[in-house]
Design a protein around this motif. Structure first.
Motif, PDB file in Angstrom:
ATOM      1  N   ARG A  41       0.789  -1.297  -0.047  1.00 35.57           N
ATOM      2  CA  ARG A  41      -0.052   0.119  -0.082  1.00 35.57           C
ATOM      3  C   ARG A  41       0.732   1.202   0.073  1.00 35.57           C
ATOM      4  O   ARG A  41       0.810   1.894   0.872  1.00 35.57           O
ATOM      5  N   GLY A  42       1.645   1.352  -1.253  1.00 30.85           N
ATOM      6  CA  GLY A  42       2.556   2.542  -1.127  1.00 30.85           C
ATOM      7  C   GLY A  42       3.651   2.627  -0.341  1.00 30.85           C
ATOM      8  O   GLY A  42       3.812   3.665   0.142  1.00 30.85           O
ATOM      9  N   PHE A  43       4.304   1.208   0.188  1.00 26.91           N
ATOM     10  CA  PHE A  43       5.237   1.212   0.927  1.00 26.91           C
ATOM     11  C   PHE A  43       4.937   1.569   2.308  1.00 26.91           C
ATOM     12  O   PHE A  43       5.755   1.904   3.252  1.00 26.91           O
ATOM     13  N   PHE A  45       8.388  -8.056   1.316  1.00 30.60           N
ATOM     14  CA  PHE A  45       7.842  -6.801   0.596  1.00 30.60           C
ATOM     15  C   PHE A  45       6.579  -6.322   1.093  1.00 30.60           C
ATOM     16  O   PHE A  45       6.321  -5.273   0.181  1.00 30.60           O
ATOM     17  N   GLY A  46       6.348  -6.699   2.498  1.00 33.44           N
ATOM     18  CA  GLY A  46       5.131  -6.248   2.845  1.00 33.44           C
ATOM     19  C   GLY A  46       3.798  -6.712   2.514  1.00 33.44           C
ATOM     20  O   GLY A  46       2.813  -6.107   2.682  1.00 33.44           O
ATOM     21  N   TRP A  47       3.989  -7.864   1.703  1.00 30.78           N
ATOM     22  CA  TRP A  47       2.692  -8.227   1.166  1.00 30.78           C
ATOM     23  C   TRP A  47       1.695  -8.957   2.288  1.00 30.78           C
ATOM     24  O   TRP A  47       0.617  -9.020   2.138  1.00 30.78           O
ATOM     25  N   TRP A  94      -2.580 -10.314   7.287  1.00 29.45           N
ATOM     26  CA  TRP A  94      -2.975  -9.354   6.162  1.00 29.45           C
ATOM     27  C   TRP A  94      -2.434  -9.497   4.856  1.00 29.45           C
ATOM     28  O   TRP A  94      -1.090 -10.159   4.979  1.00 29.45           O
ATOM     29  N   PHE A  95      -3.064  -9.750   3.662  1.00 27.86           N
ATOM     30  CA  PHE A  95      -2.484 -10.033   2.602  1.00 27.86           C
ATOM     31  C   PHE A  95      -2.619  -9.008   1.519  1.00 27.86           C
ATOM     32  O   PHE A  95      -3.793  -8.815   1.149  1.00 27.86           O
ATOM     33  N   PHE A  96      -1.646  -8.396   0.878  1.00 28.53           N
ATOM     34  CA  PHE A  96      -1.891  -7.265  -0.080  1.00 28.53           C
ATOM     35  C   PHE A  96      -2.794  -6.152   0.256  1.00 28.53           C
ATOM     36  O   PHE A  96      -3.612  -5.803  -0.353  1.00 28.53           O
ATOM     37  N   GLY A  97      -2.786  -5.907   1.747  1.00 29.14           N
ATOM     38  CA  GLY A  97      -3.784  -4.935   2.282  1.00 29.14           C
ATOM     39  C   GLY A  97      -4.905  -5.224   2.763  1.00 29.14           C
ATOM     40  O   GLY A  97      -5.601  -4.541   3.273  1.00 29.14           O
ATOM     41  N   PHE A  98      -5.287  -6.422   2.471  1.00 28.82           N
ATOM     42  CA  PHE A  98      -6.741  -7.037   2.950  1.00 28.82           C
ATOM     43  C   PHE A  98      -6.311  -8.005   4.109  1.00 28.82           C
ATOM     44  O   PHE A  98      -5.587  -9.057   3.980  1.00 28.82           O
ATOM     45  N   GLY A  99      -7.567  -7.847   5.046  1.00 26.17           N
ATOM     46  CA  GLY A  99      -7.624  -8.759   6.138  1.00 26.17           C
ATOM     47  C   GLY A  99      -8.085  -9.905   5.768  1.00 26.17           C
ATOM     48  O   GLY A  99      -9.228 -10.128   5.339  1.00 26.17           O
TER      49      GLY A  99
END
Length: 394
Positions: free
Chosen positions: A52-54, A155-157, A171-176
């Protein structure tokens, strides 16, 4: 000797004339570098998107991320350059041609599972011995599962947060996704997943080192930089990774900074060496699924007949593609005779072949003779070279 020398010189000059010019190699290298840069940029974009934009990117893991981006660019460069070589390029294009063929689709229910099973179960190694198969399975799955966990975390994914109720959320790709208690069996497994994969990899490495230090057949041909160093780097990754867990669990993190710095160093070294070392075959191996498809679908196609005995011994398209590839790299095994009408020539569409090349491969080659006849002809040639009075050199 006098008769064979001009033929050899002719072969050499023909091979040199057919080698790709420097401009072609330079252009191919530029295209491969461009592919590597594009792959690196795509990975950076995915990191930005998944975090989500780093925002959820952990700056402490910047070393891992930079090394992975570099490894991605280098692997893509080498893989692109590798696929452009005449042997791999021809069979790569032929595999896609066969895969997209409508006549082969009805056979995929049996072919695709067999090819995937051969890739992940490594049945071809099982035929060589149970010990080697267990070793490769432990290393293969230990590395693969560790990468599938480590890269998304880096990677923060993939991230974990704790709710006010004490539950952890994935959380994965910003989705809980879902919540789970940390003290449950599932929670323990998730938190220590990398420890389990490290233990599996450790078993495989111990077996591999034991074989390389005790098997005389392996010792005589192994190379330190190519065979031992990659295993040593993996062992260092495993030991330092497990040491992080041990330090945080039993020592209260007293040496965590030093161990984490050492762990990051060896991981970066392994990632940088990945495109240039032994473990590049992990990236190459999926391409062999096409080779499996190539052979399986060739069993029901036109077969090549031996030019000497007339027996069928291989798919005609395989022999023809082999001759085209050898011709491209300047290896001329032509016997300077026209191919007999009794030999089967594949009527399938060729893959990037010139008229001059087709004229050359339609001649009789050493590859048009079956393995049994080749052995007989070698023996006959050796006996003929002895003369009537026997070997004059003994």
């Amino acid at each position: 000797m006098e008769h064979s020398l001009p033929h050899t010189q002719e072969q050499r000059s023909t091979g040199q004339a057919q080698l790709p010019p420097r401009k072609h190699i330079r252009r191919l290298r530029v295209l491969s570098i461009g592919a590597g840069v594009v792959a690196a940029l795509i990975l950076v974009a995915l990191i930005a998107l998944g975090s989500r934009g780093f925002h959820w990117f952990d700056a402490a893991l910047i070393g891992y991320a930079v090394a992975t981006i570099f490894a991605t660019a280098a692997v893509t460069y080498k893989y692109t350059f590798w696929l452009a070589r005449p042997p791999t390029g021809r069979y790569w294009r032929r595999s896609w041609q066969l895969f997209l063929s409508y006549s082969n689709f009805r056979r995929y229910t049996a072919l695709i599972p067999a090819a995937i099973g051969d890739l992940f179960a490594q049945t071809f190694i099982r035929k060589r011995g149970l010990y080697r198969w267990i070793t490769h399975q432990c290393i293969f799955w230990g590395v693969l599962l560790s990468c599938l966990i480590t890269f998304p975390l880096t990677f923060g994914w993939l991230r974990f947060t704790q709710s006010p109720t004490g539950l952890y959320r994935i959380w994965f790709f910003g989705f809980g996704l879902f919540d789970f208690p940390s003290h449950s069996l599932f929670g323990f497994t998730v938190i220590h997943a990398l420890d389990f994969t490290a233990a599996l990899l450790f078993i495989g490495l111990v077996l591999a080192f034991h074989r390389r230090f005790h098997d005389l057949a392996v010792i005589t041909i192994q190379r330190f930089r190519f065979d031992i160093v990659p295993l040593a780097l993996l062992m260092a990754i495993v030991v330092t990774g497990l040491a992080l867990t041990a330090d945080s669990t039993w020592l209260g993190g007293a040496y965590y900074w030093y161990i984490s710095l050492t762990h990051e160093t060896v991981v970066v070294l392994w990632l940088i060496s990945l495109p240039f070392g032994k473990f590049f075959h992990l990236i190459e191996r999926p391409a062999t699924v096409g080779i499996e498809l190539y052979w399986r679908t060739g069993e029901s196609t036109a077969q090549q007949r031996c030019a000497r005995c007339g027996e069928e011994f291989a798919p005609a398209r395989f022999i023809q593609d082999l001759k085209r590839t050898l011709n491209e790299v300047g290896e001329n095994y032509s016997l300077n005779k026209p191919l007999s009408a009794t030999n089967t020539v594949s009527d399938e569409p060729v893959v990037k072949s010139t008229p001059e090349q087709e004229q050359a491969i339609n001649m009789l080659w050493w590859q048009d003779i079956c393995p049994s006849c080749k052995r007989v002809m070698r023996a006959q040639a050796n006996l003929a070279a002895l003369g009537r009075e026997g070997n004059q050199f003994l």
